[in-house]
Design a protein around this motif. Structure first.
Motif, PDB file in Angstrom:
ATOM      1  N   ASP A   1     -16.680  -9.208 -19.662  1.00 41.43           N
ATOM      2  CA  ASP A   1     -14.869  -8.280 -19.052  1.00 41.43           C
ATOM      3  C   ASP A   1     -15.964  -6.678 -18.831  1.00 41.43           C
ATOM      4  O   ASP A   1     -14.873  -6.080 -17.977  1.00 41.43           O
ATOM      5  CB  ASP A   1     -13.723  -7.810 -19.879  1.00 41.43           C
ATOM      6  N   ARG A   2     -16.761  -6.183 -18.791  1.00 42.24           N
ATOM      7  CA  ARG A   2     -17.003  -4.674 -18.152  1.00 42.24           C
ATOM      8  C   ARG A   2     -18.508  -4.415 -17.809  1.00 42.24           C
ATOM      9  O   ARG A   2     -19.491  -5.254 -17.903  1.00 42.24           O
ATOM     10  CB  ARG A   2     -16.995  -3.846 -19.598  1.00 42.24           C
TER      11      ARG A   2
ATOM     12  N   ARG B   1       0.588  -1.416   0.228  1.00 42.63           N
ATOM     13  CA  ARG B   1      -0.062   0.097   0.028  1.00 42.63           C
ATOM     14  C   ARG B   1       1.177   0.982   0.219  1.00 42.63           C
ATOM     15  O   ARG B   1       0.617   2.739  -0.216  1.00 42.63           O
ATOM     16  CB  ARG B   1      -0.791  -0.192   1.432  1.00 42.63           C
TER      17      ARG B   1
ATOM     18  N   THR C   1     -12.790   2.448  -8.737  1.00 37.37           N
ATOM     19  CA  THR C   1     -11.859   2.163  -9.115  1.00 37.37           C
ATOM     20  C   THR C   1     -10.627   3.151  -8.943  1.00 37.37           C
ATOM     21  O   THR C   1     -10.903   4.314  -7.552  1.00 37.37           O
ATOM     22  CB  THR C   1     -12.151   2.631 -11.058  1.00 37.37           C
TER      23      THR C   1
ATOM     24  N   HIS D   1     -13.010 -11.874 -11.878  1.00 41.07           N
ATOM     25  CA  HIS D   1     -12.594 -10.750 -12.702  1.00 41.07           C
ATOM     26  C   HIS D   1     -10.248 -10.603 -12.548  1.00 41.07           C
ATOM     27  O   HIS D   1     -10.032 -10.025 -12.912  1.00 41.07           O
ATOM     28  CB  HIS D   1     -12.560 -10.312 -13.321  1.00 41.07           C
ATOM     29  N   VAL D   2     -11.403  -9.808 -10.981  1.00 41.35           N
ATOM     30  CA  VAL D   2     -10.083  -8.706  -9.570  1.00 41.35           C
ATOM     31  C   VAL D   2      -9.770  -9.367  -9.690  1.00 41.35           C
ATOM     32  O   VAL D   2      -9.540 -10.222  -8.876  1.00 41.35           O
ATOM     33  CB  VAL D   2     -10.969  -8.068  -9.119  1.00 41.35           C
ATOM     34  N   LYS D   3      -8.255  -9.901 -10.239  1.00 43.10           N
ATOM     35  CA  LYS D   3      -7.052 -10.790  -9.613  1.00 43.10           C
ATOM     36  C   LYS D   3      -7.111 -10.611  -8.268  1.00 43.10           C
ATOM     37  O   LYS D   3      -6.298 -11.399  -7.803  1.00 43.10           O
ATOM     38  CB  LYS D   3      -5.949 -11.488 -10.585  1.00 43.10           C
ATOM     39  N   ARG D   4      -6.040  -9.635  -8.040  1.00 41.40           N
ATOM     40  CA  ARG D   4      -5.691  -9.071  -6.759  1.00 41.40           C
ATOM     41  C   ARG D   4      -5.970  -7.432  -6.548  1.00 41.40           C
ATOM     42  O   ARG D   4      -6.443  -6.853  -7.241  1.00 41.40           O
ATOM     43  CB  ARG D   4      -4.170  -9.127  -7.083  1.00 41.40           C
ATOM     44  N   GLU D   5      -6.479  -7.326  -5.493  1.00 42.83           N
ATOM     45  CA  GLU D   5      -6.917  -5.745  -5.510  1.00 42.83           C
ATOM     46  C   GLU D   5      -6.102  -4.495  -5.223  1.00 42.83           C
ATOM     47  O   GLU D   5      -6.494  -3.894  -5.645  1.00 42.83           O
ATOM     48  CB  GLU D   5      -7.757  -5.767  -3.845  1.00 42.83           C
ATOM     49  N   THR D   6      -4.569  -5.267  -5.009  1.00 43.75           N
ATOM     50  CA  THR D   6      -3.581  -3.978  -4.818  1.00 43.75           C
ATOM     51  C   THR D   6      -3.043  -3.684  -6.001  1.00 43.75           C
ATOM     52  O   THR D   6      -3.396  -4.141  -6.662  1.00 43.75           O
ATOM     53  CB  THR D   6      -2.612  -5.154  -3.867  1.00 43.75           C
ATOM     54  N   MET D   7      -2.669  -2.909  -5.549  1.00 40.54           N
ATOM     55  CA  MET D   7      -2.081  -2.034  -6.912  1.00 40.54           C
ATOM     56  C   MET D   7      -0.672  -2.135  -6.703  1.00 40.54           C
ATOM     57  O   MET D   7       0.205  -1.136  -5.689  1.00 40.54           O
ATOM     58  CB  MET D   7      -2.424  -1.001  -7.797  1.00 40.54           C
TER      59      MET D   7
ATOM     60  N   ASP E   1      -5.648  -6.771 -17.610  1.00 38.07           N
ATOM     61  CA  ASP E   1      -5.927  -6.653 -16.410  1.00 38.07           C
ATOM     62  C   ASP E   1      -5.216  -5.611 -15.602  1.00 38.07           C
ATOM     63  O   ASP E   1      -3.694  -6.088 -15.307  1.00 38.07           O
ATOM     64  CB  ASP E   1      -5.822  -8.010 -15.364  1.00 38.07           C
TER      65      ASP E   1
ATOM     66  N   VAL F   1     -16.931   0.642 -16.905  1.00 37.83           N
ATOM     67  CA  VAL F   1     -16.184  -0.007 -16.063  1.00 37.83           C
ATOM     68  C   VAL F   1     -15.279  -1.220 -16.471  1.00 37.83           C
ATOM     69  O   VAL F   1     -16.316  -2.272 -16.414  1.00 37.83           O
ATOM     70  CB  VAL F   1     -16.379  -0.130 -14.746  1.00 37.83           C
ATOM     71  N   PRO F   2     -14.296  -0.996 -16.493  1.00 42.58           N
ATOM     72  CA  PRO F   2     -13.235  -2.410 -16.948  1.00 42.58           C
ATOM     73  C   PRO F   2     -13.480  -3.117 -15.875  1.00 42.58           C
ATOM     74  O   PRO F   2     -13.330  -2.817 -14.944  1.00 42.58           O
ATOM     75  CB  PRO F   2     -12.110  -2.056 -17.924  1.00 42.58           C
TER      76      PRO F   2
ATOM     77  N   GLY G   1     -11.239  -5.107 -15.473  1.00 40.11           N
ATOM     78  CA  GLY G   1      -9.861  -5.243 -14.413  1.00 40.11           C
ATOM     79  C   GLY G   1      -9.592  -4.427 -13.833  1.00 40.11           C
ATOM     80  O   GLY G   1      -8.525  -4.429 -13.514  1.00 40.11           O
ATOM     81  N   ARG G   2      -9.593  -3.071 -13.725  1.00 43.66           N
ATOM     82  CA  ARG G   2     -10.099  -1.541 -13.053  1.00 43.66           C
ATOM     83  C   ARG G   2     -10.131  -1.639 -11.975  1.00 43.66           C
ATOM     84  O   ARG G   2      -9.851  -0.473 -11.211  1.00 43.66           O
ATOM     85  CB  ARG G   2     -10.060  -0.467 -13.811  1.00 43.66           C
TER      86      ARG G   2
END
Lengths: 487, 159
Positions: B81-82, A76, B125, B153-159, A481, B97-98, B100-101
């Motif tokens: 996917d959206r 984070r 988002t 679809h959201v593999k991982r929430e962190t960016m 993604d 909104v895709p 993936g975002r």
């Protein structure tokens, strides 16, 4: 820290004791107690604050009575920045800020650690976050040094040129504000217009009696003083902020150092850069000077400035753009302009509102003859403004433009100081088509993109174009993604 | 379904109960004004009916007509996917909104919505513009199903 907190109580004691008899005897012990308390308090705070780099998070514990323990996971943390104000700088200390995107007060801060410790801390956090190494902290800063490359630096000459363009009259606002605050100290009421009139044309007639030539000289002197003050303000603010500006490319991202008294050291990981903006000013644009700003995830509303190149020619900016993973639009780029209807409607709206205002002013002048001169002036101003807004819309229609290529979205907007926004298609978040009632009748729309940390939009483009651009952009977005972006 | 992103494609309408829930909300929202108008009426400052009649008319319009037009203006389109959300009658907005975002997803239920078995799906988002896209008027089961679909679809929430 403690000493700074003690300043106010000390002033309060000195101020409060003005009228005492034999104040000197009483003040010294009180002052001593205040100093002791604040120094002791500072020491206690320092004793009770500690941090730890854990397996997956940074923890900072603090507080004397209310203990708080805050933990922030490495993923984070968007960025770690080091800041040195004047006093800590003399003592070789830094304040470490962990930017989490929470913004404002919720940011995690650590004040103060030694410079070396701060740098090591930053390295460690970065390495752990990026998962490069999860072993113990090592002193391997030197090994990174050969890979750094200076992208942009400002010498004194450039800094001074920059400062001259930052002409600022903010000092007058400050003076006016101070005059309002402390007007009881002035010999007369500054806000009393009659007093001024009296001074200018009053009983003494001393200004009126000076003669035209002398008056003209006085006015020129006043103007010259204004411009010199404005230049000096701009120059000193620029030098204070951007002295020793240096932007480097490091394996961890773009590193920016700047500041004369308060030295900041910010590192922006390249893969977190969401968009770029090339900005300029009304005058400096004629000489080809531009600035480059970075929109990144860690940018919150308060710390706004992520200027990576403050003042440079385009050929100096281009390599930085490349390093950031973007590209400037080439000459072969096919630009599109907004719908002429959009700007026509805007101009029509502006002109009709201002024309109505001019009409109202004229009406007022005829109805109330004693207001006639004022009404005439107002009318003239409104008519001028109407013409101005029409010319402006025409110019904007000629010059506002946008383009997309395989990887980027470009939007160039603005009249006197146009701004070019460059966003990566992959890093857009949402796409929205918006239409008001007029826009729907006339067949144009606003296309707004959600960008992390910024805003980007193409306004007044034909609806069909908006749909096509959206379809194209969404196709790219949906394919990749976000969490699997390179970098 | 995949590349259908053009206007003219069928939008999925919201659940008809959405109209009812909006009406109840408006009823609650206009109630204080009606009571205030009644109070002024009883005080008798102006001729009879000069407060209560206009207030009641406006309230009636808000309760009967506005929810219906709102319902008709809104719609969504769930792609593979959206998600596309359309809303607004005068000021139309059409957001895509895709998945993936998407950072995180809320399924929100207010008391009125709960009474009608409805829920609001909120997609968050990282963008500053449209940071959260709301889609009200789904049945709770639909909202949960959509959330699960998007979450896959959201593999991982962190960016």
């Amino acid at each position: 820290m403690g000493l700074r907190n003690a300043i106010l109580p000390v002033i309060a004691v000195l101020f409060g004791s003005r009228n005492w008899d034999g104040a000197g005897m009483a003040i010294l012990p009180i002052l001593g107690a205040v100093l002791l308390l604040s120094l002791g308090g500072g020491w206690l705070v320092w004793r009770k604050t500690r941090y730890r780099l854990g397996e997956s998070d940074v923890r900072i514990e603090g507080g004397i009575i209310n203990r708080t323990a805050r933990s922030v996971p490495y993923e984070r943390i968007q960025d770690v920045s080091l800041e040195q104000k004047l006093l800590p700088r003399l003592l070789g200390l830094v304040e470490v800020k962990f930017e989490t995107g929470a913004g404002g007060k919720d940011e995690l801060k650590l004040a103060f650690v030694t410079e070396a410790e701060g740098a090591a801390l930053r390295e460690a956090v970065r390495e752990r976050r990026d998962g490069v190494r999860t072993g113990p902290l090592s002193e391997s800063e030197g090994s990174l040094a050969p890979e750094t490359r200076t992208l942009f630096a400002m010498d004194l000459r450039r800094l001074v040129t920059f400062g001259l363009f930052e002409f600022s009259l903010v000092v007058f606002a400050v003076v006016a504000g101070a005059a309002q605050q402390f007007d009881f100290l002035l010999p007369f009421d500054v806000w009393d217009a009659d007093k001024w009139m009296e001074l200018l044309a009053g009983p003494g007639h001393w200004i009126a009696g000076l003669g035209i030539a002398t008056q003209a000289i006085a006015v020129s002197i006043a103007l010259a003083a204004f411009s010199i003050l404005g230049l000096v303000t701009g120059l000193s603010r620029t030098v204070l902020r951007d002295y020793g500006f240096r932007l480097e490319e490091t394996p961890k991202g773009l590193r920016r150092r700047r500041g004369l008294l308060t030295r900041t050291d910010v590192l922006m990981p390249v893969h977190r850069v969401q968009a770029l903006a090339v900005t300029t000013g009304i005058v400096r644009r004629r000489l080809g000077w531009h600035a480059l700003e970075v929109v990144s995830l860690s940018q919150d509303a308060t710390s706004g400035s992520h200027v990576v190149v403050p003042f440079a020619q385009m050929e100096e900016i281009a390599p930085v753009v490349t390093v950031a993973g973007f590209a400037l639009p080439g000459p072969e780029m096919s630009w599109h302009r907004p719908s002429p209807k959009y700007h026509f409607d805007n101009a029509a709206m502006g002109v009709s509102v201002l024309a109505a205002a001019a009409l109202a002013a004229g009406l007022l002048g005829t109805l109330l003859p004693f207001l006639a001169p004022m009404a005439q002036i107002a009318q003239g101003v409104f008519v001028l403004l109407a013409g101005f807004s029409a010319v402006r819309e025409y110019f904007l229609w000629r010059h506002d433009r946008h383009a997309i290529d395989g990887r980027h979205v470009f939007v160039s907007r603005g009249w006197l100081a146009p701004r070019l926004d460059i966003a990566s298609r992959l890093k857009l978040q949402t796409v929205e088509i918006r239409q008001g009632p007029i826009a729907r009748r006339r067949g144009y729309a606003n296309l707004d993109f959600g960008v992390a940390g910024g805003a980007l939009g193409m306004h007044g483009i034909p609806l069909e174009t908006a749909r096509e651009i959206r379809a194209a952009v969404i196709e790219t977005l949906a394919r990749v993604d976000f969490s699997r972006l390179p970098g | 379904m995949q590349q259908s992103d053009r206007d003219g494609d069928e939008l999925t309408p919201l659940h008809p109960n959405y109209v009812k829930s909006l009406r109840v909300s408006w009823l609650i929202g206009t109630l204080p004004f009606v009571i205030g108008a009644l109070g002024l009426e009883v005080a008798g400052v102006l001729p009879r009916g000069s407060f209560i009649v206009p207030v009641l008319l406006v309230a009636l319009y808000a309760i009967v007509r506005v929810p219906l037009t709102r319902y008709q203006a809104r719609g969504y389109q769930m792609g593979g996917d959206r998600l596309r959300v359309v809303r607004g009658l005068l000021f139309r907005s059409d957001t895509v909104v895709p998945f993936g975002r998407v950072q995180h997803i809320d399924v929100h239920q207010g008391p009125v919505e709960r009474g009608y078995g409805l829920a609001t799906l909120v997609l968050h988002t990282a963008g500053n513009h449209n940071a959260s896209v709301r889609l009200p008027g789904l049945t709770h089961d639909d909202a949960v199903a959509m959330r699960e679909h998007i979450r896959a679809h959201v593999k991982r929430e962190t960016m």
